[in-house]
Design an enzyme around this catalytic site. Structure first.
Site, PDB file in Angstrom:
ATOM      1  N   ARG A 106      46.826   4.028 -14.860  1.00  0.00           N
ATOM      2  CA  ARG A 106      47.455   5.179 -14.210  1.00  0.00           C
ATOM      3  C   ARG A 106      46.408   5.933 -13.386  1.00  0.00           C
ATOM      4  O   ARG A 106      45.427   6.430 -13.947  1.00  0.00           O
ATOM      5  CB  ARG A 106      48.020   6.058 -15.334  1.00  0.00           C
ATOM      6  CG  ARG A 106      49.064   7.043 -14.979  1.00  0.00           C
ATOM      7  CD  ARG A 106      49.856   7.426 -16.208  1.00  0.00           C
ATOM      8  NE  ARG A 106      50.801   6.360 -16.519  1.00  0.00           N
ATOM      9  CZ  ARG A 106      51.964   6.179 -15.898  1.00  0.00           C
ATOM     10  NH1 ARG A 106      52.338   7.002 -14.946  1.00  0.00           N
ATOM     11  NH2 ARG A 106      52.752   5.184 -16.228  1.00  0.00           N
TER      12      ARG A 106
ATOM     13  N   THR B 160      49.151   4.870  -5.774  1.00  0.00           N
ATOM     14  CA  THR B 160      48.805   4.886  -7.192  1.00  0.00           C
ATOM     15  C   THR B 160      48.370   3.463  -7.512  1.00  0.00           C
ATOM     16  O   THR B 160      48.570   2.541  -6.719  1.00  0.00           O
ATOM     17  CB  THR B 160      50.008   5.262  -8.081  1.00  0.00           C
ATOM     18  OG1 THR B 160      51.095   4.399  -7.739  1.00  0.00           O
ATOM     19  CG2 THR B 160      50.412   6.706  -7.900  1.00  0.00           C
TER      20      THR B 160
ATOM     21  N   LYS C 218      51.818   1.186 -10.464  1.00  0.00           N
ATOM     22  CA  LYS C 218      53.223   0.781 -10.282  1.00  0.00           C
ATOM     23  C   LYS C 218      53.259  -0.738 -10.079  1.00  0.00           C
ATOM     24  O   LYS C 218      52.867  -1.477 -10.968  1.00  0.00           O
ATOM     25  CB  LYS C 218      53.848   1.576  -9.138  1.00  0.00           C
ATOM     26  CG  LYS C 218      53.887   3.090  -9.423  1.00  0.00           C
ATOM     27  CD  LYS C 218      54.619   3.856  -8.360  1.00  0.00           C
ATOM     28  CE  LYS C 218      54.782   5.323  -8.700  1.00  0.00           C
ATOM     29  NZ  LYS C 218      53.644   6.164  -8.307  1.00  0.00           N
TER      30      LYS C 218
ATOM     31  N   ASP D 285      52.017   6.558   2.225  1.00  0.00           N
ATOM     32  CA  ASP D 285      51.904   6.623   0.766  1.00  0.00           C
ATOM     33  C   ASP D 285      52.556   5.340   0.235  1.00  0.00           C
ATOM     34  O   ASP D 285      53.772   5.232   0.134  1.00  0.00           O
ATOM     35  CB  ASP D 285      52.655   7.874   0.278  1.00  0.00           C
ATOM     36  CG  ASP D 285      52.683   7.999  -1.232  1.00  0.00           C
ATOM     37  OD1 ASP D 285      52.344   7.021  -1.923  1.00  0.00           O
ATOM     38  OD2 ASP D 285      53.067   9.078  -1.727  1.00  0.00           O
TER      39      ASP D 285
ATOM     40  N   GLU E 178      29.960  13.473 -11.822  1.00  0.00           N
ATOM     41  CA  GLU E 178      30.379  14.150 -10.584  1.00  0.00           C
ATOM     42  C   GLU E 178      29.552  13.653  -9.410  1.00  0.00           C
ATOM     43  O   GLU E 178      28.338  13.465  -9.525  1.00  0.00           O
ATOM     44  CB  GLU E 178      30.238  15.664 -10.736  1.00  0.00           C
ATOM     45  CG  GLU E 178      31.403  16.243 -11.523  1.00  0.00           C
ATOM     46  CD  GLU E 178      31.261  17.726 -11.806  1.00  0.00           C
ATOM     47  OE1 GLU E 178      30.312  18.357 -11.321  1.00  0.00           O
ATOM     48  OE2 GLU E 178      32.113  18.246 -12.542  1.00  0.00           O
TER      49      GLU E 178
ATOM     50  N   TYR F 172      29.913  11.863 -17.840  1.00  0.00           N
ATOM     51  CA  TYR F 172      30.135  12.726 -16.676  1.00  0.00           C
ATOM     52  C   TYR F 172      29.459  12.103 -15.457  1.00  0.00           C
ATOM     53  O   TYR F 172      28.334  11.636 -15.557  1.00  0.00           O
ATOM     54  CB  TYR F 172      29.541  14.117 -16.915  1.00  0.00           C
ATOM     55  CG  TYR F 172      30.604  15.193 -16.955  1.00  0.00           C
ATOM     56  CD1 TYR F 172      31.445  15.379 -15.874  1.00  0.00           C
ATOM     57  CD2 TYR F 172      30.763  16.000 -18.071  1.00  0.00           C
ATOM     58  CE1 TYR F 172      32.434  16.349 -15.905  1.00  0.00           C
ATOM     59  CE2 TYR F 172      31.751  16.966 -18.112  1.00  0.00           C
ATOM     60  CZ  TYR F 172      32.585  17.139 -17.022  1.00  0.00           C
ATOM     61  OH  TYR F 172      33.560  18.091 -17.053  1.00  0.00           O
TER      62      TYR F 172
END
Ligand code: DSN
Length: 403
Positions: free
Chosen positions: A225, A216, A219, A190, A47, A45
């Site tokens: 991903r 992203t 691609k 984008d 954060e 974790y």
């Protein structure tokens, strides 16, 4: 491992090796990326951000996330990067949340003409929380900057959006920025689809023009991903960091972030530039071959083009997708500009060459792919012979697990 999962994994690997992967948003990652993404880093974790976490034990996680930020900034010549968005959709949501109030206007290209769900589709959160207006493509199915300017002057959006999911041509970001400045809007690009072409130096870098760029990483960029946000503006960067965490996301996927860092590293190597150039050459070779065979196709200077299956073969995009699936060719139905069919049917398909280029395909192979598809859909070659042709071609390519 659970037997059902193990069998499905083995079969998926076989499917990836034995098929021709033409989905424009897919690719094959290296084993280094896979081993980071599948690593023990998933146990942690973290954060917060490097140096300011809400959990102890983040010293190595900080090294990985800082490396991802450093490499992303270097690769795209940006001052600030947020590498935590879980996906491209999350990245767009974060930017809207950071820069807009609910009800503010976004001006974008509609999904039907090549945009994206998060660019204001009626079925996306974006249309529920923001006021959406669209510009259209011109009669030649290309961006018409004067028409976009006129719509922008009329609509006065707070955010102008460029960047597309099925637009096969280059974009003039300078013109988009001039329009955004004229109407006092933020320019968001984008670049999810073309990020690998930007990194590989074959497309202009939108970071030089936009207030914010989302992407992203999986691609054409050929990483794990996930999502990415870049900007050169410190105030925007701070707003984006707060919108990412704690506003919209919790614990970052640090195993994916480590794999993103490796992706940015790989994309900065000279081999990646060769790959990016080859993607564009292969795509053009296939589109030209379809045109030579009298199929109705768009042009291209990206990694994708659109094939009008209805006008060429008398079948919908959905039927073409299903038929090609039977012979191990994977692609997706796609709305064409001014399509009269529903999005679940469509009049055409989107064809992309990033994944096959990663497997070593060159222009001759790309032409062969076009011939195989054309012969099968026009029923001049039967299913058995088509499967043999696909198998012969895939056997000549690099195997997926060895990439
Ligand atoms: N679903 C992606 C694509 O295939 O283009 C965009 O997010």
């Amino acid at each position: 491992m659970d037997k059902i999962l193990k069998d499905a994994l083995i079969n998926e690997n076989k499917r990836q090796n034995e098929g021709l992967e033409l989905i424009a948003s897919e690719n094959f990652v290296t084993k280094e990326i896979r081993s980071l993404q599948g690593s023990i880093v998933t146990n942690k974790y973290a954060e917060g951000y490097p140096g300011r976490r809400y959990y102890g034990g983040c010293e190595y996680i900080d090294i990985m996330e800082s490396r991802a930020i450093e490499l992303a900034c270097k690769l795209f010549n940006a001052k600030y990067a947020n590498v935590q968005p879980h996906s491209g959709s999350s990245a767009n949501m974060i930017v809207y949340y950071a820069l807009l109030d609910t009800g503010d206007k976004i001006l974008s290209l509609s999904l039907d003409e090549g945009g994206h769900l998060t660019h204001g589709s009626p079925v996306s959160f974006s249309s529920r929380y923001y006021d959406i207006a669209h510009y259209n493509l011109g009669e030649d199915e290309k961006l018409d900057y004067e028409a976009i300017r006129e719509v922008a002057l009329k609509e006065r959006p707070k955010l102008l959006l460029a960047g597309f999911s099925s637009y096969p041509y280059k974009t003039d970001y300078k013109k988009f920025r001039e329009i955004a400045d004229e109407v006092g809007a933020y320019l968001l690009v984008d670049m999810a689809h073309i990020a690998g072409l930007v990194a590989g130096g074959v497309h202009e870098n939108p970071v030089d023009y936009a207030h914010v760029v989302t992407s992203t990483t999986h691609k054409t960029l050929r990483g794990p991903r996930g999502g990415l946000i870049l900007t050169n503006d410190e105030d925007i960067a701070n707003k984006i960091n707060k919108a990412t965490f704690p506003a919209l996301q919790g614990g970052p996927l640090e195993h994916v972030i480590a794999a993103k860092a490796q992706c940015f590293y790989e994309a900065s190597q000279s081999e990646f530039r060769d790959y990016a150039k080859q993607v564009v050459k292969n795509t053009k070779a296939a589109a030209d071959e379809f045109a030579k065979l009298d199929a109705i196709v768009s042009g291209t200077d990206t990694h994708l083009f659109l094939l009008n299956t209805k006008a060429t073969y008398g079948i919908s995009g959905k039927d073409a997708e299903d038929l090609l699936g039977e012979v191990n060719i994977t692609l997706n139905k796609n709305m064409l500009p001014n399509d009269k069919e529903r999005s679940s049917v469509t009049s055409g398909v989107r064809i992309g060459f990033a994944a096959l280029t990663t497997r070593g395909l060159k222009e001759d192979g790309a032409k062969k792919v076009a011939q195989i598809i054309h012969n099968y859909l026009s029923k001049t070659v039967d299913i058995k012979k088509t499967k043999e042709a696909v198998s012969q071609l895939t056997n000549e390519l690099k195997q997926v697990e060895q990439l």
